[in-house]
Design a protein around this motif. Sequence first.
Motif, mmCIF file in Angstrom:
data_model
loop_
_atom_site.group_PDB
_atom_site.id
_atom_site.type_symbol
_atom_site.label_atom_id
_atom_site.label_comp_id
_atom_site.label_asym_id
_atom_site.label_seq_id
_atom_site.Cartn_x
_atom_site.Cartn_y
_atom_site.Cartn_z
ATOM 1 N N ARG A 92 47.040 91.692 49.279
ATOM 2 C CA ARG A 92 47.558 90.448 49.867
ATOM 3 C C ARG A 92 46.462 89.651 50.554
ATOM 4 N NH1 ARG A 92 52.379 88.460 48.503
ATOM 5 N NH2 ARG A 92 52.376 87.483 50.530
ATOM 6 N N SER A 93 45.490 90.341 51.124
ATOM 7 C CA SER A 93 44.424 89.631 51.844
ATOM 8 C C SER A 93 43.539 88.819 50.900
ATOM 9 C CB SER A 93 43.570 90.620 52.644
ATOM 10 O OG SER A 93 42.755 91.394 51.787
ATOM 11 N N LYS A 94 43.546 89.152 49.610
ATOM 12 C CA LYS A 94 42.720 88.407 48.651
ATOM 13 C C LYS A 94 43.190 86.974 48.477
ATOM 14 C CE LYS A 94 42.736 90.351 44.742
ATOM 15 N NZ LYS A 94 42.647 91.020 43.447
ATOM 16 N N VAL A 148 44.721 84.904 50.770
ATOM 17 C CA VAL A 148 44.931 84.096 51.971
ATOM 18 C C VAL A 148 43.616 83.915 52.727
ATOM 19 C CG1 VAL A 148 47.345 84.778 52.213
ATOM 20 C CG2 VAL A 148 45.578 86.118 53.344
ATOM 21 N N THR A 149 43.650 83.013 53.691
ATOM 22 C CA THR A 149 42.482 82.771 54.544
ATOM 23 C C THR A 149 42.946 82.621 55.987
ATOM 24 O OG1 THR A 149 42.643 80.385 54.209
ATOM 25 C CG2 THR A 149 41.192 81.594 52.705
ATOM 26 N N TRP A 198 46.577 90.552 57.543
ATOM 27 C CA TRP A 198 46.602 91.549 56.455
ATOM 28 C C TRP A 198 45.500 92.593 56.631
ATOM 29 C CZ3 TRP A 198 50.791 92.405 54.047
ATOM 30 C CH2 TRP A 198 51.674 91.366 53.761
ATOM 31 N N ILE A 199 44.346 92.176 57.114
ATOM 32 C CA ILE A 199 43.256 93.136 57.338
ATOM 33 C C ILE A 199 43.604 94.080 58.488
ATOM 34 C CG2 ILE A 199 40.830 93.337 58.081
ATOM 35 C CD1 ILE A 199 41.298 92.617 55.094
ATOM 36 N N CYS A 252 48.145 95.784 51.478
ATOM 37 C CA CYS A 252 47.578 94.822 52.436
ATOM 38 C C CYS A 252 46.256 94.258 51.927
ATOM 39 C CB CYS A 252 47.371 95.485 53.798
ATOM 40 S SG CYS A 252 48.889 95.868 54.684
ATOM 41 N N GLU A 262 46.028 84.410 58.684
ATOM 42 C CA GLU A 262 46.819 85.274 57.811
ATOM 43 C C GLU A 262 45.943 86.371 57.201
ATOM 44 O OE1 GLU A 262 50.147 85.015 54.257
ATOM 45 O OE2 GLU A 262 49.133 83.195 54.893
ATOM 46 N N TRP A 263 44.697 86.052 56.868
ATOM 47 C CA TRP A 263 43.773 87.059 56.351
ATOM 48 C C TRP A 263 43.568 88.167 57.383
ATOM 49 C CZ3 TRP A 263 38.959 89.004 57.737
ATOM 50 C CH2 TRP A 263 38.312 89.765 56.768
ATOM 51 N N TRP A 264 43.359 87.754 58.645
ATOM 52 C CA TRP A 264 43.157 88.744 59.707
ATOM 53 C C TRP A 264 44.388 89.618 59.900
ATOM 54 C CZ3 TRP A 264 38.709 90.296 61.362
ATOM 55 C CH2 TRP A 264 37.622 89.444 61.288
#
Length: 107
Positions: free
Chosen positions: A22-24, A26-27, A34-35, A19, A30-32
């Motif tokens: 993957r968060s690296k 996206v923004t 994965w976080i 996760c 979608e970032w939230w």
Amino acid sequence: MNWIILILAGLCEVGFTYCLGRSKAVTGNEWWTWIAGFAALYVLSAVLLAKATQTLPIGTAYPVWTGIGAVGAVIVGIFVFREPATFWRLFFLTTLIASIIGLKTIS
């Protein structure tokens, strides 16, 4: 049974590193997402580790847990994130696996 719980805890660690990776890329929302997955798997991993250490020695359980996470993270990095699979990475990955097996054997 606690070895199974410990293995699941290690796999959750692999999941939270996935996760994070993957968060690296996206923004935004979608970032939230994965976080949030990272945080949930992190907490679940720690809870399962705590449960496993109720009967397993911490000196064995913790290195096995981190070893599963480290080996899994390298494998995910190579196969999912296309990181290089150099000789030295694979060599040290192999020595890490041998060490985990050694700790399990003597416990």
